[in-house]
Design a protein around this motif. Structure first.
Motif, PDB file in Angstrom:
ATOM      1  N   GLY A 161      11.568   4.333  -6.265  1.00 21.67           N
ATOM      2  CA  GLY A 161      12.250   5.415  -5.750  1.00 21.67           C
ATOM      3  C   GLY A 161      11.432   6.569  -4.925  1.00 21.67           C
ATOM      4  N   ARG A 162      11.828   7.702  -5.034  1.00 23.90           N
ATOM      5  CA  ARG A 162      11.112   8.853  -4.492  1.00 23.90           C
ATOM      6  C   ARG A 162      10.291   9.507  -5.374  1.00 23.90           C
ATOM      7  NH1 ARG A 162      15.266  12.428  -1.631  1.00 23.90           N
ATOM      8  NH2 ARG A 162      15.791  12.815  -3.927  1.00 23.90           N
ATOM      9  N   ARG A 163       8.975   9.308  -4.965  1.00 30.43           N
ATOM     10  CA  ARG A 163       7.910   9.728  -5.674  1.00 30.43           C
ATOM     11  C   ARG A 163       7.771  11.400  -5.842  1.00 30.43           C
ATOM     12  NH1 ARG A 163       4.798   5.617  -2.309  1.00 30.43           N
ATOM     13  NH2 ARG A 163       4.647   3.684  -3.531  1.00 30.43           N
ATOM     14  N   SER A 164       6.894  11.791  -6.478  1.00 33.11           N
ATOM     15  CA  SER A 164       6.538  13.144  -6.577  1.00 33.11           C
ATOM     16  C   SER A 164       6.195  13.796  -5.331  1.00 33.11           C
ATOM     17  CB  SER A 164       5.541  13.726  -7.773  1.00 33.11           C
ATOM     18  OG  SER A 164       4.354  13.095  -7.590  1.00 33.11           O
ATOM     19  N   GLY A 192       7.227  12.911  -2.470  1.00 30.36           N
ATOM     20  CA  GLY A 192       8.194  12.750  -1.388  1.00 30.36           C
ATOM     21  C   GLY A 192       8.260  11.404  -0.681  1.00 30.36           C
ATOM     22  N   SER A 193       7.241  10.441  -0.992  1.00 26.53           N
ATOM     23  CA  SER A 193       7.164   9.289  -0.416  1.00 26.53           C
ATOM     24  C   SER A 193       8.127   8.399  -1.141  1.00 26.53           C
ATOM     25  CB  SER A 193       5.711   8.711  -0.136  1.00 26.53           C
ATOM     26  OG  SER A 193       5.180   8.274  -1.619  1.00 26.53           O
ATOM     27  N   TRP A 194       8.622   7.038  -0.602  1.00 26.86           N
ATOM     28  CA  TRP A 194       9.373   6.079  -1.301  1.00 26.86           C
ATOM     29  C   TRP A 194       8.553   4.784  -1.786  1.00 26.86           C
ATOM     30  CZ3 TRP A 194      14.254   7.260  -2.586  1.00 26.86           C
ATOM     31  CH2 TRP A 194      14.854   8.358  -2.018  1.00 26.86           C
ATOM     32  N   GLY A 195       8.524   4.374  -3.063  1.00 30.23           N
ATOM     33  CA  GLY A 195       7.823   3.171  -3.380  1.00 30.23           C
ATOM     34  C   GLY A 195       7.965   3.086  -4.772  1.00 30.23           C
ATOM     35  N   VAL A 196       7.195   2.316  -5.415  1.00 34.09           N
ATOM     36  CA  VAL A 196       6.987   2.183  -6.671  1.00 34.09           C
ATOM     37  C   VAL A 196       6.618   3.158  -7.543  1.00 34.09           C
ATOM     38  CG1 VAL A 196       5.864   0.634  -8.528  1.00 34.09           C
ATOM     39  CG2 VAL A 196       6.752  -0.587  -6.411  1.00 34.09           C
ATOM     40  N   ILE A 197       7.439   3.760  -8.630  1.00 35.07           N
ATOM     41  CA  ILE A 197       7.053   4.807  -9.390  1.00 35.07           C
ATOM     42  C   ILE A 197       6.249   4.231 -10.708  1.00 35.07           C
ATOM     43  CG2 ILE A 197       8.095   6.668 -10.612  1.00 35.07           C
ATOM     44  CD1 ILE A 197      10.341   6.554  -8.948  1.00 35.07           C
ATOM     45  N   ASP A 198       6.822   3.097 -11.227  1.00 34.01           N
ATOM     46  CA  ASP A 198       6.217   2.408 -12.476  1.00 34.01           C
ATOM     47  C   ASP A 198       6.108   0.845 -12.295  1.00 34.01           C
ATOM     48  OD1 ASP A 198       5.420   1.454 -14.925  1.00 34.01           O
ATOM     49  OD2 ASP A 198       6.554   3.073 -16.059  1.00 34.01           O
TER      50      ASP A 198
END
Length: 431
Positions: free
Chosen positions: A119-122, A124-130
């Protein structure tokens, strides 16, 4: 495991042009208009069309818009593939799988497990969070692929399923002393105690919360080992299907263990979301989540109701859960939270809880079935949806529970899907 975002409510490209395409790091794409306008077939499924319109993007990403990260999970992707099978929607099935490979697997789910959260990381980029994986979703992915291979005669799906199962068996299945083989919630973060890490850096890494409700090893060599387990991760029909496809794997054993596990932790017919297993000591109350039964455990009742009556593990589970079927006979709505230790009930569960209980109450012959069926049907009611649009989790519970209640699918003793479209709809859809 992955539902902290739902605590107040519930937690939580086709082929991307090619697998080498950039995995959506820009603005949030709009929901899929093309998918939402799929022409109704003889077996039209309004709630599935709602799912596509509101929660599935053009690229095959299942989004939970209620979360700050606008996240997607391996759970949502795998469930979506199962719903596409039930709807005979191979185009959506392919989009969901290819998005998962490209974004949760970095283009490779043959030699690695999918990340569970994107999702949206802290920043502001998008990608794997976990990047940790979720074993229940991994099993559902494999199940969907095996059934897709069978139903649509596509061997490549089965090849992908077997590669994924090899990784699950190697990384997400362990042995609990005194209990035996068990599915762990993920490769990391669900066992404390045991051997001391080799150095301070490893110990510091092990001490971090893994973001999925688990804490990594406490690194104390003299501490008893303890595991955190989730009963909703073990749907018996899925395990039966995996065992038929991979007889050398642990799947048949896990089906038996599911019955033993749920029997051990259910009290008053109430299964906790999370349970602890200690060596020595056996099963006990989870130190993090306590004895609460809510958004995770509701699926235990769902899976049990869909398990064929003759299945021995299914019978053991239904027997352990039987007091809850009796309890529901006197309730207008399922509790949002139950407590296994005290039997206390709290709050009113969402409509998805009513839907999830339909197969269970039907199997038990409960007089509470009619009230929950009437309540659950609000999930697909346009008037209700204008007042309170269904959330991600309500919708997926509704698709499973109402879809089963409406006769759209059943599980055979082998775990294979028996689908409405294979019978009543096949000739009509071909015209």
């Amino acid at each position: 495991m992955r539902h902290a975002a739902f605590a107040a409510r519930r937690r939580l490209l086709g082929w991307l042009g090619s697998l080498g395409a950039a995995p959506l790091l820009g603005a949030l794409p709009r929901p899929a208009q093309a998918a939402a306008q799929v022409a109704p077939q003889a077996c039209d499924w309004p709630l599935y069309r709602q799912f596509l319109a509101r929660l599935v993007q053009d690229d095959g990403r299942v989004i939970d818009p209620s979360t700050p990260e606008q996240h997607s999970t391996s759970e949502g992707q795998s469930y979506g593939m199962v719903f596409a099978l039930i709807a005979n929607d191979r185009a959506t099935f392919d989009r969901l799988w290819q998005w998962s490979v490209a974004n949760l697997g970095a283009g490779d789910l043959a030699t690695r497990l999918p990340a569970w959260r994107w999702g949206r990381r802290s920043d502001g980029s998008w990608g794997v969070i976990d990047a940790n994986s979720a074993s229940d979703a991994d099993l559902w992915f494999a199940y969907a692929l095996l059934e897709g291979a069978r139903l649509w005669k596509q061997p490549r799906y089965a090849t992908a399923a077997r590669a994924l199962l090899k990784q699950v068996a190697a990384q997400e299945v362990g042995s609990l002393p005194g209990f035996g083989t068990m599915l762990l919630p993920g490769p990391q973060g669900f066992m404390t105690g045991g051997p001391k890490p080799a150095d301070k850096a490893e110990a510091a890494s092990a001490a971090k919360d893994d973001g999925k409700g688990g804490a990594r090893s406490d690194a104390k060599s003299d501490a008893p080992r303890q595991w955190r387990l989730n009963a909703s991760y073990l749907p018996v029909p899925v395990l039966r299907r995996l065992a038929a496809a991979d007889g050398a794997g642990p799947w048949a054993t896990l089906a038996v263990q599911a019955g033993r596990f749920i029997t051990a932790v259910a009290r008053r017919g109430i299964v906790p979301d999370w349970s602890a297993y200690a060596s020595p000591g056996g099963f006990g109350t989870d130190a993090v989540k306590g004895d609460v039964s809510s958004y995770d455990a509701i699926r235990v009742y769902l899976w049990s109701g869909m398990t064929p009556r003759a299945d021995a593990a299914g019978r053991a589970i239904r027997q352990a859960l039987a007091p809850h079927a009796q309890r529901m006979a006197g309730l207008a709505a399922p509790p949002e939270r139950m407590h296994a230790d005290s039997g206390a009930l709290e709050g009113e569960g969402p409509l998805g809880f009513s839907a999830a209980l339909l197969p269970f109450l039907a199997a038990a012959g409960s007089s509470g079935l009619a009230a929950q069926r009437s309540r659950a049907q609000g999930l697909a009611d346009p008037v209700h949806q204008q007042r309170a649009p269904a959330t991600y989790y309500d919708t997926v519970l509704g698709l499973f529970g109402l879809g089963y209640d409406e006769g759209r699918y059943r599980f055979a003793p082998s775990g294979q899907l028996e689908l409405q479209w294979e019978k009543a709809c096949r000739s009509a859809a071909a015209k």
